[in-house]
Enzyme design. Structure first.
Site, PDB file in Angstrom:
ATOM      1  N   SER A   3       0.844  -1.202   0.000  1.00  0.00           N
ATOM      2  CA  SER A   3       0.000   0.000   0.000  1.00  0.00           C
ATOM      3  C   SER A   3       0.877   1.249   0.000  1.00  0.00           C
ATOM      4  O   SER A   3       0.524   2.273  -0.597  1.00  0.00           O
ATOM      5  CB  SER A   3      -0.957  -0.039   1.188  1.00  0.00           C
ATOM      6  OG  SER A   3      -0.874   1.111   1.955  1.00  0.00           O
ATOM      7  N   TRP A  12       1.930   1.769  -3.498  1.00  0.00           N
ATOM      8  CA  TRP A  12       0.802   2.281  -4.289  1.00  0.00           C
ATOM      9  C   TRP A  12       0.814   3.815  -4.305  1.00  0.00           C
ATOM     10  O   TRP A  12       0.465   4.446  -5.303  1.00  0.00           O
ATOM     11  CB  TRP A  12      -0.521   1.783  -3.679  1.00  0.00           C
ATOM     12  CG  TRP A  12      -1.749   2.324  -4.358  1.00  0.00           C
ATOM     13  CD1 TRP A  12      -2.390   1.791  -5.428  1.00  0.00           C
ATOM     14  CD2 TRP A  12      -2.467   3.517  -4.027  1.00  0.00           C
ATOM     15  NE1 TRP A  12      -3.470   2.561  -5.778  1.00  0.00           N
ATOM     16  CE2 TRP A  12      -3.540   3.633  -4.935  1.00  0.00           C
ATOM     17  CE3 TRP A  12      -2.311   4.504  -3.047  1.00  0.00           C
ATOM     18  CZ2 TRP A  12      -4.450   4.687  -4.897  1.00  0.00           C
ATOM     19  CZ3 TRP A  12      -3.216   5.550  -3.010  1.00  0.00           C
ATOM     20  CH2 TRP A  12      -4.271   5.630  -3.924  1.00  0.00           C
ATOM     21  N   HIS A  13       1.260   4.399  -3.184  1.00  0.00           N
ATOM     22  CA  HIS A  13       1.229   5.864  -3.088  1.00  0.00           C
ATOM     23  C   HIS A  13       2.237   6.541  -3.995  1.00  0.00           C
ATOM     24  O   HIS A  13       2.055   7.702  -4.355  1.00  0.00           O
ATOM     25  CB  HIS A  13       1.445   6.310  -1.643  1.00  0.00           C
ATOM     26  CG  HIS A  13       0.220   6.142  -0.800  1.00  0.00           C
ATOM     27  ND1 HIS A  13      -0.134   4.931  -0.250  1.00  0.00           N
ATOM     28  CD2 HIS A  13      -0.758   7.012  -0.446  1.00  0.00           C
ATOM     29  CE1 HIS A  13      -1.261   5.070   0.419  1.00  0.00           C
ATOM     30  NE2 HIS A  13      -1.666   6.315   0.310  1.00  0.00           N
ATOM     31  N   GLY A  14       3.312   5.865  -4.319  1.00  0.00           N
ATOM     32  CA  GLY A  14       4.274   6.516  -5.208  1.00  0.00           C
ATOM     33  C   GLY A  14       5.498   5.667  -5.443  1.00  0.00           C
ATOM     34  O   GLY A  14       5.834   4.791  -4.636  1.00  0.00           O
ATOM     35  N   PHE A  67      -0.783  10.484  -6.881  1.00  0.00           N
ATOM     36  CA  PHE A  67      -0.637   9.049  -6.586  1.00  0.00           C
ATOM     37  C   PHE A  67      -1.405   8.191  -7.585  1.00  0.00           C
ATOM     38  O   PHE A  67      -2.156   8.655  -8.383  1.00  0.00           O
ATOM     39  CB  PHE A  67      -1.122   8.748  -5.171  1.00  0.00           C
ATOM     40  CG  PHE A  67      -0.361   9.516  -4.115  1.00  0.00           C
ATOM     41  CD1 PHE A  67       0.967   9.879  -4.323  1.00  0.00           C
ATOM     42  CD2 PHE A  67      -0.959   9.902  -2.954  1.00  0.00           C
ATOM     43  CE1 PHE A  67       1.656  10.594  -3.371  1.00  0.00           C
ATOM     44  CE2 PHE A  67      -0.277  10.618  -1.986  1.00  0.00           C
ATOM     45  CZ  PHE A  67       1.034  10.969  -2.198  1.00  0.00           C
TER      46      PHE A  67
END
Lengths: 501, 365
Positions: A320, A323-325, A501
């Site tokens: 996760s 996933w943000h960057g 993102f």
């Protein structure tokens, strides 16, 4: 198109008007689809093609799955859908990151390789619409959802403009059936939607955009500061990112409500959490539940033993983070949260408090106790809340820093110079961390106001209180709130953090 | 309640909420009038050095009969000195990096509200090197056309404007505390937009020249370099056209003393002669008009080669501004088509002289 732009304030009423003027459901949905693509293509027209591609892949995969009884073929279609959407995401978001890291790894083994670097911009909202469309195919594969036959309705589900760019990541089971309702304009729903939007705008343009100046001033010149300033900037970031993202979600939910659609709630006052586990039940709920349903459970969830459960939790949070960057800072941020949750799991912290009925009984029992006992219980409850907040702020340092090096430079210096910090001098200057003193105190005042509203929300429902008021008083309250948003809005409008993102 | 009535009530209530929400801020803006746009600002006036927003209000509500018009080239003029020397009541109305379009809009406002005797207009190549009607977008801020258009229906853009609300509150605080908490707003028009507090030195201008020459800064931020014919058309419509529009006003056009390094840079880019050709066109056309005088300070080498008075390649300190006022009031350095051509030949020769080449070589070392 940004929510906090004049264009959106013209666009939304026009689309709402057109929606209710059209009588046929099909025409309404088609108009919403066109409006959504127009909304999205304002960022860059080419982005529309990427979304169309993801939509098409998931649409035909779901149809393929629904038309066969063979498990192997169903799996093949699912794989096609995963490869299509995740391939798109990988190419645009992680390709350069992956290549850089492979080159770094090879150079560690003395193998020279020039990584291929693509000069591409990350399409806005790609992480959101790929996840949303993929979840639909998985739902169809699992039999939780019937495959949508109408391409345009499915395309609307993927592109619905209020939640397209930064969520909430909607489930097909919640949103798709709503496109088949023939909604009438409902003034009470519209009022509640506008109220939600107003709250979102307050959080975004009054608080987040103002705090962004403090955060950017410190984090972009981190070597010039230390100690208290780091603490102020990091706490400011905690509120900036909350107000920015939950503000977006509120505007999205409020906008959707104008059409009669209900989107899922994405935030439940997360900084009131008493554990990191609870924090993740209240923060970016649509993403947390996505990872729970589509990664944690397929990995085995808690069904494959205690150790495997802990590993699964850690893996899910690390992914996760990614996933943000495409940056190690996000991976570390995710891993830190994952580690905290694993530790809490081992220590038995953060379990769900139990069923509603049990909660109600406990509340009644609490009310029967003397006030000092109740006060002691409340104060005792604040301590874990503070500990959680401090930990979350610690992880935000990695999230906000440009690099791991920056975070590691800053962290040991958070406690430097605390004894020599001169508060009088700090607040007595004309400019305080990039804001003039008036603006700085407006920012603090707005955060205090927000927290008062949150406290109020925890004891009563603002909507119910407002509805009980005389009509004129209610209108005056709305005017004051709108006035605050219009006149206290930060003068330089900024984009939303989660767009990246 | 019928459906129609319910909907009508919803919209009426919405409108009521909106109007009520706008009132407090709009009231503060009208009462404090931060940019002096409405003329309701209490005296003494407080000025914000944000020229594109501040100048139209000043043009409307200040008292004067002589206007100094132009870009940053006029920011260092002393109004008191100019008034004394020209025996007038002068005001400078600069808009930095503006084109002639914006300057013309300012002049139109000044003419509408005042009986203007004289206009001192700093004209240069950059201000006319545009398509007719172009406006310069400074730092991507949209030019506030509504402050110039004299259309009262557009005034709401000033009144319902949270930037103006912000400035109004700051001015209110400044009036109450009696100090300038932001070191930004000023109460004395004499120091408004001047740079007397800045450092001028040879090091600064030579570094600027090096940065421009070596491409670290773009010269095209300073000029567009459009075909000369485009500039000439703009001159006809916007400069000559404006002068003809106000036959009872005397116009003093002047070419400011930008540094010799600026002219050298233009020569190195191969556009010096084109620029001088455009300026010659101005002199030719303006000289035909009875209410125009033209002054040329480009050939004042004692200024243009004194690098210590410059902040960068074009901006000089107020000794040059004083000198220009002295020359205009004493009517020295007046030019006409013939003498301007001679000046240009002299300037080109000077720019290409061995002495200036050596200076440049030394800087670029």
């Amino acid at each position: 198109m940004l929510f906090n732009s004049l264009e959106y304030l013209v666009f939304l009423p026009l689309v709402t008007l057109a929606y209710y003027l059209l009588q046929s459901l099909r025409a309404r949905n088609f108009m919403l689809l066109l409006a959504s693509y127009y909304f999205y293509m304002q960022y860059k027209p080419e982005y529309g093609l990427l979304m169309l591609f993801a939509t098409f892949v998931c649409y035909i995969s779901a149809l393929g799955i629904s038309k066969t009884q063979s498990k192997a073929i169903k799996k093949l279609w699912l794989t096609f859908s995963v490869l299509g959407t995740m391939g798109l995401l990988f190419f645009y978001k992680y390709f350069n990151f992956f290549n850089r890291n492979v080159a770094g790894l090879l150079s560690f083994f003395n193998v020279s390789w020039q990584p291929l670097s693509l000069d591409i911009l990350l399409p806005v909202g790609i992480s959101f619409f790929t996840f949303q469309s993929l979840s639909y195919t998985i739902d169809v594969y699992r039999g939780d959802m019937v495959a949508e036959k109408d391409f345009f309705t499915f395309a609307l589900f993927v592109s619905f403009f209020p939640q397209l760019v930064a969520g909430p990541i909607e489930r097909s089971t919640n949103l798709l059936p709503q496109f088949y309702q023939h909604n009438r304009f409902d003034t009470s729903k519209a009022v509640s939607g506008l109220r939600l939007m107003l709250f979102g705008f307050f959080k975004k343009v009054v608080i987040a955009d103002r705090l962004a100046v403090i955060v950017d001033t410190v984090y972009n010149n981190y070597k010039s500061y230390n100690g208290v300033v780091y603490i102020i900037a990091t706490v400011a970031f905690a509120f900036q990112i909350f107000c920015d993202f939950s503000g977006y979600s509120d505007i999205a939910r409020g906008s959707a409500r104008l059409f009669g659609f209900e989107l899922m709630s994405n935030f439940e006052r997360p900084y009131y959490s008493k554990s990191v586990t609870e924090f993740w039940r209240r923060w970016h709920i649509s993403l947390s539940s996505w990872f729970r349903d589509y990664l944690y459970i397929p990995l085995g969830g808690s069904r494959k033993g205690y150790v495997r459960t802990l590993i699964n939790l850690f893996v899910v949070f690390t992914v996760s983070g990614l996933w943000h960057g495409a940056n190690w800072t996000f991976v570390v941020w995710g891993a830190l949260n994952g580690a905290a949750i694993v530790i809490e799991k081992i220590l038995g912290i953060g379990k769900r408090a139990g069923k509603q009925e049990y909660m109600r009984e406990q509340a009644i029992k609490r009310r029967q106790k003397p006030w000092f006992v109740r006060a002691a219980v409340t104060i005792a409850g604040i301590i874990p809340m503070l500990i959680t907040f401090v930990f979350i702020c610690f992880t935000w340092v990695f999230f906000r820093a440009q690099s791991i090096d920056q975070a590691l430079y800053m962290l040991p210096r958070f406690l430097e110079g605390l004894d020599t910090f001169d508060l009088q001098k700090f607040i007595g200057t004309r400019m305080i961390l990039g804001l003039d003193s008036w603006e700085f105190f407006t920012a603090i005042g707005s955060v205090v106001l927000l927290e008062l509203m949150h406290l109020f929300q925890s004891v009563a429902s603002p909507a119910k209180v407002l509805n009980r008021m005389p009509a004129m008083a209610r209108l005056i309250v709305y005017s004051i709130c709108l006035s605050l948003v219009i006149w206290l809005a930060w003068t330089e409008s900024q984009t939303f953090i989660y767009f990246a993102f | 309640m019928s459906r129609t009535k319910e909907l009508a009530l919803f919209f009426v209530k919405g409108l009521f909420v909106l109007i009520l929400a706008l009132l407090p801020g709009a009231f503060v803006v009208c009462k404090m009038d931060p940019y002096l746009f409405l003329g309701t600002q209490p005296k003494p006036y407080i000025y914000i050095p944000n020229e594109r927003f501040q100048i139209p209000g000043m043009a409307r509500h200040e008292e004067y009969d002589t206007v100094i018009l132009g870009t940053s080239m006029i920011e260092n003029f002393s109004e008191k000195y100019a008034s004394e020397k020209l025996n007038a009541s002068a005001i400078k109305l600069p808009i930095n990096a503006s084109y002639i379009t914006e300057q013309k809009l300012v002049l139109d406002i000044a003419q509408k509200y005042h009986d203007i005797k004289t206009v001192l207009w700093a004209v240069d190549y950059r201000t006319v090197d545009i398509e007719h009607g172009d406006i310069y977008s400074m730092n991507n801020v949209v030019f506030p056309q509504y402050m110039y258009d004299e259309e009262w229906v557009n005034d709401w853009k000033y009144i319902v404007n949270h930037n103006n609300f912000y400035w109004a509150l700051k001015q209110y605080r400044m009036r109450r505390t009696g100090i300038d908490p932001f070191d930004y707003m000023v109460t004395d028009r004499e120091v408004l937009n001047t740079w007397n507090w800045k450092t001028f030195s040879r090091e600064l201008i030579t570094q600027d020249y090096k940065d421009l020459y070596e491409g670290r800064k773009s010269v095209y931020d300073k000029i567009n370099n459009l075909p000369a014919e485009v500039a000439k058309k703009t001159i006809d419509l916007d400069l000559i056209g404006t002068i003809k529009k106000y036959p009872d006003t005397d116009f003093v056009l002047f070419f400011a003393p930008k540094s010799i390094l600026w002219f050298k840079l233009l020569d190195q880019m191969g556009i010096l002669e084109k620029k001088l050709d455009v300026l010659t066109y101005i002199v030719d056309e303006a000289s035909k008009l009875p209410n125009v005088e033209i002054y040329n300070f480009q050939n004042e080498f004692e200024f243009t080669e004194n690098l210590n008075i410059y902040l960068d390649i074009t901006h000089y300190n107020n000794t040059a501004n004083k000198y220009m006022i002295d020359a205009i009031s004493g009517k020295w350095l007046k030019t006409d088509p013939e003498s301007f051509r001679k000046d240009n030949a002299e300037l080109i020769a000077r720019v290409r002289s061995e002495e200036i080449d050596n200076l440049v070589q030394e800087i670029l070392k």
